[in-house]
Scaffold this active site. Structure first.
Site, PDB file in Angstrom:
ATOM      1  N   HIS A 145     -15.397 -12.719 -15.868  1.00  0.00           N
ATOM      2  CA  HIS A 145     -15.349 -11.229 -15.501  1.00  0.00           C
ATOM      3  C   HIS A 145     -15.463 -10.630 -14.082  1.00  0.00           C
ATOM      4  O   HIS A 145     -15.683  -9.435 -13.840  1.00  0.00           O
ATOM      5  CB  HIS A 145     -16.658 -10.466 -16.305  1.00  0.00           C
ATOM      6  CG  HIS A 145     -16.749 -10.778 -17.817  1.00  0.00           C
ATOM      7  ND1 HIS A 145     -16.121 -10.459 -18.622  1.00  0.00           N
ATOM      8  CD2 HIS A 145     -17.565 -11.798 -18.356  1.00  0.00           C
ATOM      9  CE1 HIS A 145     -16.431 -10.861 -19.782  1.00  0.00           C
ATOM     10  NE2 HIS A 145     -17.366 -11.708 -19.407  1.00  0.00           N
ATOM     11  N   SER A 258       2.099  -5.872   9.014  1.00  0.00           N
ATOM     12  CA  SER A 258       2.395  -4.612   8.409  1.00  0.00           C
ATOM     13  C   SER A 258       3.449  -3.802   9.787  1.00  0.00           C
ATOM     14  O   SER A 258       3.416  -4.057  11.082  1.00  0.00           O
ATOM     15  CB  SER A 258       1.283  -3.738   8.353  1.00  0.00           C
ATOM     16  OG  SER A 258       1.337  -2.462   8.536  1.00  0.00           O
ATOM     17  N   LYS A 264      -2.714  -6.280  10.386  1.00  0.00           N
ATOM     18  CA  LYS A 264      -2.605  -6.874   9.106  1.00  0.00           C
ATOM     19  C   LYS A 264      -2.114  -8.194   8.976  1.00  0.00           C
ATOM     20  O   LYS A 264      -1.046  -8.266   9.668  1.00  0.00           O
ATOM     21  CB  LYS A 264      -1.855  -5.760   8.166  1.00  0.00           C
ATOM     22  CG  LYS A 264      -2.496  -4.407   7.885  1.00  0.00           C
ATOM     23  CD  LYS A 264      -3.756  -4.604   7.069  1.00  0.00           C
ATOM     24  CE  LYS A 264      -3.339  -5.107   5.897  1.00  0.00           C
ATOM     25  NZ  LYS A 264      -2.590  -4.115   4.828  1.00  0.00           N
ATOM     26  N   GLU A 271       2.043 -11.904  -3.617  1.00  0.00           N
ATOM     27  CA  GLU A 271       2.139 -10.738  -4.271  1.00  0.00           C
ATOM     28  C   GLU A 271       3.852 -10.934  -5.035  1.00  0.00           C
ATOM     29  O   GLU A 271       4.015 -10.573  -6.217  1.00  0.00           O
ATOM     30  CB  GLU A 271       2.114  -9.803  -3.316  1.00  0.00           C
ATOM     31  CG  GLU A 271       0.703  -9.341  -2.946  1.00  0.00           C
ATOM     32  CD  GLU A 271       0.805  -8.543  -1.762  1.00  0.00           C
ATOM     33  OE1 GLU A 271      -0.466  -8.131  -1.377  1.00  0.00           O
ATOM     34  OE2 GLU A 271       1.700  -8.040  -1.261  1.00  0.00           O
ATOM     35  N   LYS A 306      23.497 -15.288 -20.523  1.00  0.00           N
ATOM     36  CA  LYS A 306      23.662 -15.810 -19.091  1.00  0.00           C
ATOM     37  C   LYS A 306      23.034 -15.341 -18.044  1.00  0.00           C
ATOM     38  O   LYS A 306      22.072 -16.037 -17.214  1.00  0.00           O
ATOM     39  CB  LYS A 306      25.269 -16.156 -18.955  1.00  0.00           C
ATOM     40  CG  LYS A 306      25.919 -16.930 -19.967  1.00  0.00           C
ATOM     41  CD  LYS A 306      27.388 -16.699 -19.594  1.00  0.00           C
ATOM     42  CE  LYS A 306      28.270 -17.366 -21.204  1.00  0.00           C
ATOM     43  NZ  LYS A 306      27.779 -16.673 -22.031  1.00  0.00           N
TER      44      LYS A 306
END
Length: 414
Positions: A145, A258, A264, A271, A306
């Site tokens: 969880h 970024s 970043k 992703e 296809k």
């Protein structure tokens, strides 16, 4: 000129031609292979001379590597091949139809796609196994969880990725087997009167041979399951690389920055792989919807088989290659992992089981430990390392033996 122009006079309206024309250039080398096999059968029946067979085989070998020779005036690769064969091409369609021709070419395409997927899965699995070997004894929390549950090792966790990939490899092997049968000889729906020898592995029923697309659906299903697993792997990497978790560091050669925020470093590979799962699932359900109501045998609706197969093959290839590079550059932050694994609440189950060994019924032991957690009095002298050792996960030989066994299953040296 279309292959069926003897029946309909005049030229088609351009809007109709745009709808009819197949975007099937990727089938070119596979259709050449199937056409060469059919030519050999025509020769065996005395319908094609030895010189003509040699000419066909030589021309097909060249055509297979010249996609630019297929023109916008060709309805599909089948008509293009017949045109490019020259005068002998007028003989090549005897005893067959585009119905069994396209089924044969697509089957060969799927066989090749499955083999490529299998090899790429193995490459990714071996990279994961190398990472698991390096971190075989690195402690971390195991989650349920997305909440901390019990301690285990990063190596043990990574082996779960390998198990998923191994099942995927098996699904592609099954899809390859399903695609290996030959529809040649089925003709349009009921064969021909020319007495051609049956090809090796010929399907039993001519009606089924030209209408079956189960093999394509098997391939799309295998790919959808693969992307489901790659998506879960990608999701874990995304989580683990956040500042909040900090369990892994991203490889700078396979991550992005970024355009606005200088600090970043983003897990775009993970992703994008996660995002492609939706497309893979959509293509499977799309083709299922296309074939679900079709009467036997062949219907032009099957021209729509296809695009999803072609697109899926491209996505499987780039996703597996990209993720293999990405995972090979991941590194574990052992300090952050050790800190998380030191959470004493990870040993709550061990404490309850210790009470069980002392004769306390498990439900009572569970309640007692839960109460101590709730009122803040829970304590233990045990450690995460002792807990992992006492449980022996993932088996009697431990993580290192499990990794060695997985390497053997993937055909690599231990």
């Amino acid at each position: 000129m279309t292959l069926w122009s003897g029946r309909a006079e005049g030229e088609l309206d351009p809007a109709v031609w745009e709808l009819l024309r197949a975007d099937d250039l990727e089938l070119l080398p596979y259709d050449c292979t199937a056409t060469a096999e059919h030519a050999a059968r025509l020769h065996g029946a005395g319908l094609l001379s030895a010189d003509e067979l040699n000419e066909v085989e030589e021309r097909l070998s060249a055509i297979a590597h010249e996609p630019a020779a297929v023109l916008s005036s060709d309805e599909d690769v089948h008509s293009a091949i017949e045109r490019l064969l020259g005068p002998v091409g007028k003989k090549i369609h005897a005893g067959r139809s585009r119905n069994d021709q396209v089924a044969a070419a697509l089957r060969l395409y799927v066989v090749d796609a499955c083999e490529g997927a299998r090899e790429a899965i193995e490459a990714l699995a071996l990279v994961v196994l190398s990472f698991a070997e390096t971190e075989a004894d690195t402690l971390m929390p195991g989650y349920t969880h997305l909440q901390r549950g019990q301690p285990l090792t990063l190596g043990h966790h990574l082996l779960a990725w390998v198990e998923m990939l191994e099942r995927d490899r098996g699904r592609f092997a099954a899809a390859r087997e399903a695609a290996s049968a030959s529809p040649l000889g089925a003709g349009a729906v009921a064969g021909s009167t020319l007495g051609l020898d049956a090809p090796e592995g010929q399907l039993r029923n001519s009606v089924d041979a030209v209408s079956d697309r189960d093999f394509a659906l098997d391939y799309l299903y295998a790919a959808a399951m693969l992307f489901q697993h790659l998506s879960r792997i990608g999701e874990e990497i995304v989580l683990w690389s956040t500042s909040e978790f900090g369990f892994v560091r991203l490889p700078e050669a396979a991550a992005t920055g970024s355009s606005m925020m200088p600090q970043k470093l983003n897990p775009d590979v993970a992703e994008l792989v996660r995002g492609k799962a939706g497309s893979a699932i959509g293509r499977l359900t799309g083709l299922l919807a296309t074939v679900k109501g079709l009467p036997l045998a062949y219907d032009r609706d099957l021209q729509e088989d296809k695009a999803p197969v072609f697109a899926t093959r491209r996505d499987v290839r780039v996703a597996l290659r990209g993720l293999t590079v990405f995972v090979s550059g991941l590194s574990a932050d052992r300090e952050r992992l050790a800190s998380a694994a030191a959470d004493p609440l990870l040993l709550a189950t061990d404490v309850a089981e210790d009470l069980v060994r002392g004769g306390v019924p498990f439900r009572d032991a569970h309640a007692e430990v839960a109460g101590s957690v709730r009122d803040g009095t829970f304590s233990t002298t045990g450690t995460a390392a002792e807990s992992v050792e006492s449980r022996g996960a993932p088996g009697p030989g431990g993580v290192h033996d499990a990794i060695a066994a997985a390497r053997r299953r993937f055909g690599a040296r231990t």
